[in-house]
Design a protein around this motif. Structure first.
Motif, PDB file in Angstrom:
ATOM      1  N   TYR A  19       0.827  -1.214   0.000  1.00 19.29           N
ATOM      2  CA  TYR A  19       0.000   0.000   0.000  1.00 19.29           C
ATOM      3  C   TYR A  19       0.862   1.266   0.000  1.00 19.29           C
ATOM      4  CZ  TYR A  19      -4.208  -2.742   0.255  1.00 19.29           C
ATOM      5  OH  TYR A  19      -5.235  -3.615  -0.063  1.00 19.29           O
ATOM      6  N   PHE A  24      -0.177   5.127  -0.477  1.00 18.02           N
ATOM      7  CA  PHE A  24      -0.814   5.261   0.829  1.00 18.02           C
ATOM      8  C   PHE A  24       0.191   5.742   1.864  1.00 18.02           C
ATOM      9  CE2 PHE A  24      -3.925   2.799  -1.332  1.00 18.02           C
ATOM     10  CZ  PHE A  24      -5.110   2.893  -0.627  1.00 18.02           C
ATOM     11  N   ASP A 189      -2.852  -7.219  -3.902  1.00 16.05           N
ATOM     12  CA  ASP A 189      -2.147  -7.073  -2.630  1.00 16.05           C
ATOM     13  C   ASP A 189      -1.782  -8.456  -2.067  1.00 16.05           C
ATOM     14  OD1 ASP A 189      -4.209  -8.139  -1.029  1.00 16.05           O
ATOM     15  OD2 ASP A 189      -4.705  -6.252  -0.051  1.00 16.05           O
TER      16      ASP A 189
END
Length: 201
Positions: A19, A24, A189
């Motif tokens: 992420y 992020f 992911d």
């Protein structure tokens, strides 16, 4: 507004890196060390505490209005999705949950609703859990073991939840997440969630 999901995973460090590599911001890390929960927040890096064998309870990653959390588990397990709502909306949703005979667990900072689909719903009224109203979760494609989730969501929220689509299967998980301004057309992911950029489906 759908803003959040949470997984338990044995791939905690790898999930954080995924992420972070996709834009992020890591906001917090909480872990158990020598029997006590402690913060290992940035600017600390994994190299600073990896050898201490910290049991990570939660890592929080944010991007715009998207908030994703994950913590250590012996296997990948999807736990809950979260909606940012007003206090009035929260009261109505909790009343509707009661009519569905779904358990409501009210807390100081958040409320959880247990569903018969083997995952929970978080209701959050605190807008400080998102950085901005940009970069939304446009859609979640979920796998459930039983049918009826979308109809029950209509009963729970009093309107269709257009961001949630379901398929029947052998697992309870998020198969795909469509995000606004995700920097890759498609990426998976470490927990098997395929993330698509809006318009790249």
């Amino acid at each position: 507004m759908l803003f959040h999901y949470h997984f338990w995973t044995p791939y905690v460090e790898e999930t954080e890196k995924f992420y972070e590599d996709h834009g992020f911001r890591i906001v917090q890390r909480v872990g158990k060390y020598q029997g006590e929960f402690q913060n290992f927040n940035p600017p600390l890096k994994w190299e600073d505490f990896r050898d201490k064998k910290v049991m990570i309870r939660i890592i929080e990653a944010r991007k715009g209005s998207i908030n994703i959390t994950f913590g250590y588990g012996t296997k990948v397990k999807f736990d809950h999705i979260g909606f940012l709502v007003s206090e009035k909306e929260q009261e109505t949703i909790c009343d509707n949950a009661g009519r569905l005979d779904w358990k409501v667990d009210r807390g100081e900072r958040r409320t959880f609703i247990s569903t018969p689909y083997d995952f929970r719903i978080e209701l959050q009224t605190h807008k400080d859990l998102v950085d901005s109203m940009d970069d939304k979760i446009e859609e979640l494609r979920m796998e459930t073991k039983k049918e009826g989730l979308e109809d029950d969501f209509f009963k729970l929220f009093g309107q269709p939840v257009k961001q949630i689509h379901t398929v029947n299967g052998n697992n309870v998980t998020i198969r795909e997440a469509v995000m606004e301004k995700f920097p890759a057309n498609s990426a998976v992911d470490p927990n098997g969630v395929r993330i698509l950029s809006k318009g790249a489906q």
